[in-house]
Design a protein around this motif. Structure first.
Motif, PDB file in Angstrom:
ATOM      1  N   VAL A   1       0.840  -1.208   0.000  1.00  0.00           N
ATOM      2  CA  VAL A   1       0.000   0.000   0.000  1.00  0.00           C
ATOM      3  C   VAL A   1       0.868   1.249   0.000  1.00  0.00           C
ATOM      4  N   PHE A   2       1.918   1.257   0.816  1.00  0.00           N
ATOM      5  CA  PHE A   2       2.791   2.437   0.859  1.00  0.00           C
ATOM      6  C   PHE A   2       3.532   2.619  -0.474  1.00  0.00           C
ATOM      7  N   THR A   3       3.997   1.522  -1.065  1.00  0.00           N
ATOM      8  CA  THR A   3       4.688   1.596  -2.353  1.00  0.00           C
ATOM      9  C   THR A   3       3.749   2.120  -3.436  1.00  0.00           C
ATOM     10  N   LEU A   4       2.518   1.653  -3.433  1.00  0.00           N
ATOM     11  CA  LEU A   4       1.523   2.156  -4.383  1.00  0.00           C
ATOM     12  C   LEU A   4       1.327   3.656  -4.194  1.00  0.00           C
ATOM     13  N   GLY A   5       1.231   4.097  -2.954  1.00  0.00           N
ATOM     14  CA  GLY A   5       1.099   5.534  -2.687  1.00  0.00           C
ATOM     15  C   GLY A   5       2.301   6.319  -3.159  1.00  0.00           C
ATOM     16  N   ALA A   6       3.494   5.756  -2.981  1.00  0.00           N
ATOM     17  CA  ALA A   6       4.709   6.438  -3.434  1.00  0.00           C
ATOM     18  C   ALA A   6       4.728   6.552  -4.959  1.00  0.00           C
ATOM     19  N   VAL A   7       4.309   5.494  -5.647  1.00  0.00           N
ATOM     20  CA  VAL A   7       4.248   5.535  -7.108  1.00  0.00           C
ATOM     21  C   VAL A   7       3.238   6.595  -7.557  1.00  0.00           C
ATOM     22  N   LEU A   8       2.080   6.623  -6.915  1.00  0.00           N
ATOM     23  CA  LEU A   8       1.069   7.621  -7.269  1.00  0.00           C
ATOM     24  C   LEU A   8       1.569   9.038  -7.005  1.00  0.00           C
ATOM     25  N   SER A   9       2.250   9.239  -5.885  1.00  0.00           N
ATOM     26  CA  SER A   9       2.734  10.589  -5.586  1.00  0.00           C
ATOM     27  C   SER A   9       3.801  11.020  -6.593  1.00  0.00           C
ATOM     28  N   ALA A  10       4.603  10.075  -7.055  1.00  0.00           N
ATOM     29  CA  ALA A  10       5.659  10.415  -8.012  1.00  0.00           C
ATOM     30  C   ALA A  10       5.117  10.651  -9.416  1.00  0.00           C
ATOM     31  N   THR A  11       3.983  10.045  -9.737  1.00  0.00           N
ATOM     32  CA  THR A  11       3.511  10.086 -11.117  1.00  0.00           C
ATOM     33  C   THR A  11       2.266  10.939 -11.339  1.00  0.00           C
ATOM     34  N   ALA A  12       1.488  11.178 -10.321  1.00  0.00           N
ATOM     35  CA  ALA A  12       0.191  11.834 -10.519  1.00  0.00           C
ATOM     36  C   ALA A  12       0.187  13.302 -10.113  1.00  0.00           C
ATOM     37  N   ILE A  13       1.334  13.816  -9.747  1.00  0.00           N
ATOM     38  CA  ILE A  13       1.426  15.193  -9.273  1.00  0.00           C
ATOM     39  C   ILE A  13       2.220  16.021 -10.282  1.00  0.00           C
ATOM     40  N   THR A  14       1.858  17.271 -10.390  1.00  0.00           N
ATOM     41  CA  THR A  14       2.618  18.195 -11.229  1.00  0.00           C
ATOM     42  C   THR A  14       2.812  19.500 -10.477  1.00  0.00           C
ATOM     43  N   VAL A  15       3.906  20.162 -10.733  1.00  0.00           N
ATOM     44  CA  VAL A  15       4.178  21.436 -10.082  1.00  0.00           C
ATOM     45  C   VAL A  15       3.262  22.519 -10.647  1.00  0.00           C
ATOM     46  N   SER A  16       3.086  22.525 -11.958  1.00  0.00           N
ATOM     47  CA  SER A  16       2.213  23.527 -12.568  1.00  0.00           C
ATOM     48  C   SER A  16       0.969  22.827 -13.120  1.00  0.00           C
ATOM     49  N   TRP A  17      -0.127  23.018 -12.479  1.00  0.00           N
ATOM     50  CA  TRP A  17      -1.398  22.390 -12.832  1.00  0.00           C
ATOM     51  C   TRP A  17      -1.981  23.085 -14.043  1.00  0.00           C
ATOM     52  N   ARG A  18      -2.032  22.383 -15.192  1.00  0.00           N
ATOM     53  CA  ARG A  18      -2.606  22.935 -16.419  1.00  0.00           C
ATOM     54  C   ARG A  18      -3.543  21.911 -17.044  1.00  0.00           C
ATOM     55  N   PRO A  19      -4.678  21.628 -16.409  1.00  0.00           N
ATOM     56  CA  PRO A  19      -5.562  20.609 -16.979  1.00  0.00           C
ATOM     57  C   PRO A  19      -6.055  20.996 -18.364  1.00  0.00           C
ATOM     58  N   SER A  20      -5.931  20.028 -19.270  1.00  0.00           N
ATOM     59  CA  SER A  20      -6.370  20.251 -20.633  1.00  0.00           C
ATOM     60  C   SER A  20      -6.476  18.907 -21.337  1.00  0.00           C
ATOM     61  N   PRO A  21      -7.600  18.631 -21.943  1.00  0.00           N
ATOM     62  CA  PRO A  21      -7.726  17.362 -22.665  1.00  0.00           C
ATOM     63  C   PRO A  21      -7.016  17.353 -24.019  1.00  0.00           C
ATOM     64  N   VAL A  22      -6.343  18.434 -24.381  1.00  0.00           N
ATOM     65  CA  VAL A  22      -5.705  18.558 -25.691  1.00  0.00           C
ATOM     66  C   VAL A  22      -4.615  17.506 -25.904  1.00  0.00           C
ATOM     67  N   LEU A  23      -3.882  17.137 -24.858  1.00  0.00           N
ATOM     68  CA  LEU A  23      -2.774  16.188 -25.004  1.00  0.00           C
ATOM     69  C   LEU A  23      -3.231  14.727 -25.018  1.00  0.00           C
ATOM     70  N   ILE A  24      -4.453  14.466 -24.655  1.00  0.00           N
ATOM     71  CA  ILE A  24      -4.926  13.083 -24.568  1.00  0.00           C
ATOM     72  C   ILE A  24      -4.905  12.374 -25.927  1.00  0.00           C
ATOM     73  N   PRO A  25      -5.385  12.973 -27.018  1.00  0.00           N
ATOM     74  CA  PRO A  25      -5.330  12.255 -28.300  1.00  0.00           C
ATOM     75  C   PRO A  25      -3.918  11.855 -28.724  1.00  0.00           C
ATOM     76  N   SER A  26      -2.931  12.720 -28.510  1.00  0.00           N
ATOM     77  CA  SER A  26      -1.573  12.351 -28.910  1.00  0.00           C
ATOM     78  C   SER A  26      -1.044  11.218 -28.035  1.00  0.00           C
ATOM     79  N   TYR A  27      -1.430  11.193 -26.767  1.00  0.00           N
ATOM     80  CA  TYR A  27      -1.056  10.075 -25.892  1.00  0.00           C
ATOM     81  C   TYR A  27      -1.651   8.770 -26.415  1.00  0.00           C
ATOM     82  N   LEU A  28      -2.932   8.782 -26.732  1.00  0.00           N
ATOM     83  CA  LEU A  28      -3.608   7.579 -27.216  1.00  0.00           C
ATOM     84  C   LEU A  28      -3.078   7.149 -28.584  1.00  0.00           C
TER      85      LEU A  28
END
Length: 171
Positions: free
Chosen positions: A46-73
């Protein structure tokens, strides 16, 4: 090698520290429920999962935008892109290493490797989709490398069973 700059970069991000603190607080109660016969291993997962989420799901500058999703897919539609220069950089190797502990711990906790691999692949797909949404630039190649890391962890978890005396073929 861990440097002071790395430590300061981590502790200076309140969102990241919050997820780590929540993970630490939930590790024991959730870990005990995951496998009452192996509570420490469950808590570590559980702690390792939390560490992975904290390392991957956080950003310093929050810029939500669905524009990058198509290029990811779109990245999933190009096999040469997905496997080209496999593990050819430190970042790619780090992505393998990021999910290896999750695969290892999950494999030690539960004996359904195909289901575990599917769930961890779905987790990394979702994390990268989230990164694309928040402006961090999700990448299909990261999904491949993270999934390979999970697979390697699962393979390591299965080694003790395969190496038991009596399981080896006789010469």
């Amino acid at each position: 090698m861990l440097t002071l700059d790395m430590v300061l970069a981590v502790i200076s991000q309140p969102a990241l520290m919050t997820i780590l603190a929540i993970s630490a607080g939930l590790a024991w109660p959730l870990g005990r429920r995951a496998r009452p016969d192996r509570p420490r291993l469950g808590a570590l997962f559980v702690f390792t999962l939390g560490a992975v989420l904290s390392a991957t799901a956080i950003t310093v500058s929050w810029r939500p935008s669905p524009v990058l999703i198509p290029s990811y897919l779109d990245g999933f539609g190009d096999p040469a892109y997905l496997v080209g220069e496999f593990a050819g950089s430190r970042e790619k190797i780090a992505n393998i290493g990021l999910f290896l502990p999750l695969g290892l711990l999950a494999g030690l906790l539960w004996r359904r490797p195909a289901a575990i691999l599917g769930l961890l692949a779905a987790l990394t797909f979702t994390i990268e989709l989230w990164q694309a949404f928040i402006g961090r630039g999700g990448d299909a190649v990261d999904v491949v490398h993270n999934t390979v890391g999970a697979l390697l962890g699962l393979m390591l978890a299965g080694l003790p069973t395969r190496l038991r005396p009596g399981r080896l073929p006789s010469p």
